[in-house]
Design a protein around this motif. Structure first.
Motif, PDB file in Angstrom:
ATOM      1  N   ARG A 236       0.833  -1.217   0.000  1.00 37.78           N
ATOM      2  CA  ARG A 236       0.000   0.000   0.000  1.00 37.78           C
ATOM      3  C   ARG A 236       0.859   1.255   0.000  1.00 37.78           C
ATOM      4  O   ARG A 236       0.547   2.240  -0.675  1.00 37.78           O
ATOM      5  CB  ARG A 236      -0.927  -0.003   1.222  1.00 37.78           C
ATOM      6  N   ASP A 238       3.858   1.497  -1.278  1.00 41.68           N
ATOM      7  CA  ASP A 238       4.430   1.628  -2.627  1.00 41.68           C
ATOM      8  C   ASP A 238       3.440   2.280  -3.582  1.00 41.68           C
ATOM      9  O   ASP A 238       3.795   3.160  -4.374  1.00 41.68           O
ATOM     10  CB  ASP A 238       4.852   0.253  -3.153  1.00 41.68           C
ATOM     11  N   LYS A 239       2.180   1.829  -3.522  1.00 38.93           N
ATOM     12  CA  LYS A 239       1.154   2.407  -4.398  1.00 38.93           C
ATOM     13  C   LYS A 239       0.944   3.886  -4.082  1.00 38.93           C
ATOM     14  O   LYS A 239       0.826   4.718  -4.989  1.00 38.93           O
ATOM     15  CB  LYS A 239      -0.156   1.649  -4.235  1.00 38.93           C
ATOM     16  N   GLU A 242       3.886   5.860  -5.429  1.00 41.13           N
ATOM     17  CA  GLU A 242       3.810   6.022  -6.880  1.00 41.13           C
ATOM     18  C   GLU A 242       2.768   7.080  -7.263  1.00 41.13           C
ATOM     19  O   GLU A 242       2.992   7.878  -8.179  1.00 41.13           O
ATOM     20  CB  GLU A 242       3.480   4.684  -7.533  1.00 41.13           C
ATOM     21  N   ARG A 243       1.623   7.066  -6.582  1.00 44.61           N
ATOM     22  CA  ARG A 243       0.607   8.097  -6.851  1.00 44.61           C
ATOM     23  C   ARG A 243       1.155   9.477  -6.543  1.00 44.61           C
ATOM     24  O   ARG A 243       0.922  10.446  -7.286  1.00 44.61           O
ATOM     25  CB  ARG A 243      -0.657   7.827  -6.033  1.00 44.61           C
TER      26      ARG A 243
END
Length: 455
Positions: A236, A238-239, A242-243
């Motif tokens: 989570r 990492d996501k 990235e966002r």
């Protein structure tokens, strides 16, 4: 705070297993004894029955003579053993006797002082018919010789349990606890090998190493849910990261065009002090968008794409470009290379950006006076120093944080030094603040590289 050893899994297991072993051993012995007693395997007769009753009953009268107290067990013994006989003698020659000593044992009565403990039998292989023993009693130390007609008292057997516990169960439990102490670390080390590997993987997690997951192989089943939960949390994060990166990249790209248009329109205005301030503000906006884009580009850059970069030539180019700005702000500028060329492996655009940020930082915080000195030293270091007020000691740990500004009234975004730090981490080097009596000095330390061969 609890003691450290109480928090250790090893000591918790040792203490609990040792306690459990002691309890289980005691219960097992009691269970075996109860079964044997209920099944009739424990005989009612035993050779020391009469001896034990006499030992508890012997005492002395007012004259110091040996007597027997009228105990309940003695009365019961006399009822069950009509032909009761015994001889009790102390160290001073006083003697107490009762009944007729069997003919086979009568000669020993005169030698009782010479016998400590003995089991007497009329035949070679027959059961003992008499015992002679030394005993410590209420009358002092005495020797008793008597027959073996007594009963096994359950109450006496129960009173011997604490003694049996101290002599047998406790030492045996201690030996098992010692074995547990020696074996538990080895067992735990083997069982938690996978957990140690997961912990080592967790230590390697860093902001620039995304997509890392903790290994589940060989992790104890009881800990697997925790490892899986940590892996899910990392995914989570990492996501979300990235966002965040995509947002900054998109925002920087979207800002570049309107900032460029704004800068063009302001440049077409008549030359006034207000126009100059507006141009300065738009220049800062342009620098901010460039810094954000540089951060994203660095995030995608890889060390395998690096090429030899001449630090002297790269730094000289930056100094030449920024010297007019420094002169206009009231500074002298000095460029001092230690050699004609000093090389490192890296990304030339990123290194130029790092040197540019340090020189711009010196221009902004040098108090518009004195000299800005840029040095390139062997084996591969770049130093930028000014003669301003320096960095307060309380702020030296935070100046490399993103969006941190030492002086909140400044117009900068607080990304310059953070970007330099990111560039140095990408190149396997570091940036440090060098102690000075006046002003500030930032030193970038690269890994040196050999000069590339020309074709």
């Amino acid at each position: 705070m609890r003691d450290h050893w109480l928090c250790s899994l090893k000591w918790r297991l040792v203490l609990r297993i040792a306690l459990l072993q002691g309890v289980m051993l005691t219960l097992l012995i009691l269970l075996i004894f109860s079964v044997m007693l209920g099944a009739g395997f424990i005989p009612e007769k035993y050779e020391n029955g009469t001896f034990d009753v006499l030992k508890d009953a012997v005492a002395r009268d007012a004259g110091g003579n040996l007597v027997l107290k009228p105990t309940h067990e003695l009365a019961k013994l006399r009822t069950k053993v009509p032909d009761l006989w015994f001889i009790i003698r102390d160290g001073q020659g006083r003697q107490l006797s009762e009944g007729s000593v069997p003919a086979g044992f009568a000669p020993l009565a005169g030698m009782l002082d010479l016998v400590s403990d003995a089991r007497l039998s009329p035949t070679k292989d027959g059961p003992p018919a008499a015992v002679t023993k030394w005993a410590q009693t209420a009358a002092g130390d005495v020797r008793i010789m008597t027959g073996t007609q007594g009963d096994l008292s359950l109450l006496r057997l129960l009173t011997a349990v604490p003694h049996f516990f101290l002599k047998a169960i406790l030492p045996l439990t201690g030996l098992m606890a010692l074995a547990t102490l020696l074996a538990t670390p080895w067992v735990i080390r083997g069982a938690l090998t996978g957990l140690g590997e997961a912990a080592a993987a967790a230590e390697r997690i860093d902001i620039d190493k995304r997509g890392v997951q903790l290994p589940v192989k060989d992790v104890p089943l009881e800990v697997v849910p925790l490892v899986n939960a940590v892996n899910a949390a990392l995914a989570r994060l990492d996501k979300g990261y990235e966002r965040h990166k995509r947002f900054l990249t998109d925002a920087a790209h979207e800002l570049r065009t309107p900032v460029a248009i704004l800068n063009t329109r302001i440049s077409s205005l008549p030359a006034t002090p207000e126009r100059a301030r507006l141009l300065q503000d738009t220049a800062r906006l342009s620098t901010l968008t460039d810094q954000l884009l540089d951060l994203q580009r660095l995030d995608r850059q890889q060390a395998k794409c690096f090429k030899p970069v001449d630090l002297v030539e790269t730094t000289r180019s930056v100094v030449v470009d920024l010297a007019p700005m420094a002169f206009a702000a009231g500074y002298e500028v000095s460029f001092e290379p230690a050699a004609k060329a000093l090389f490192t492996n890296g990304d030339q655009t990123a290194i130029e950006r790092a040197v540019t940020n340090l020189v711009q930082n010196a221009i902004e915080h040098g108090c518009n006076a004195g000299k800005i000195t840029v040095c390139v030293n062997a084996p591969a270091t770049v130093e930028v120093s000014d003669e301003g007020q320096g960095v307060p000691e309380a702020e030296r740990e935070r100046i490399f944080e993103p969006f941190y500004r030492a002086r909140p009234q400044n117009y900068g975004a607080g990304l310059g030094l953070n970007l330099v730090q990111e560039i140095m981490q990408l190149h396997g080097g570091r940036i440090e603040l060098v102690a000075k009596t006046a002003g500030a000095c930032f030193r970038m330390i690269f890994s040196p590289a050999a000069e590339p061969k020309t074709a």
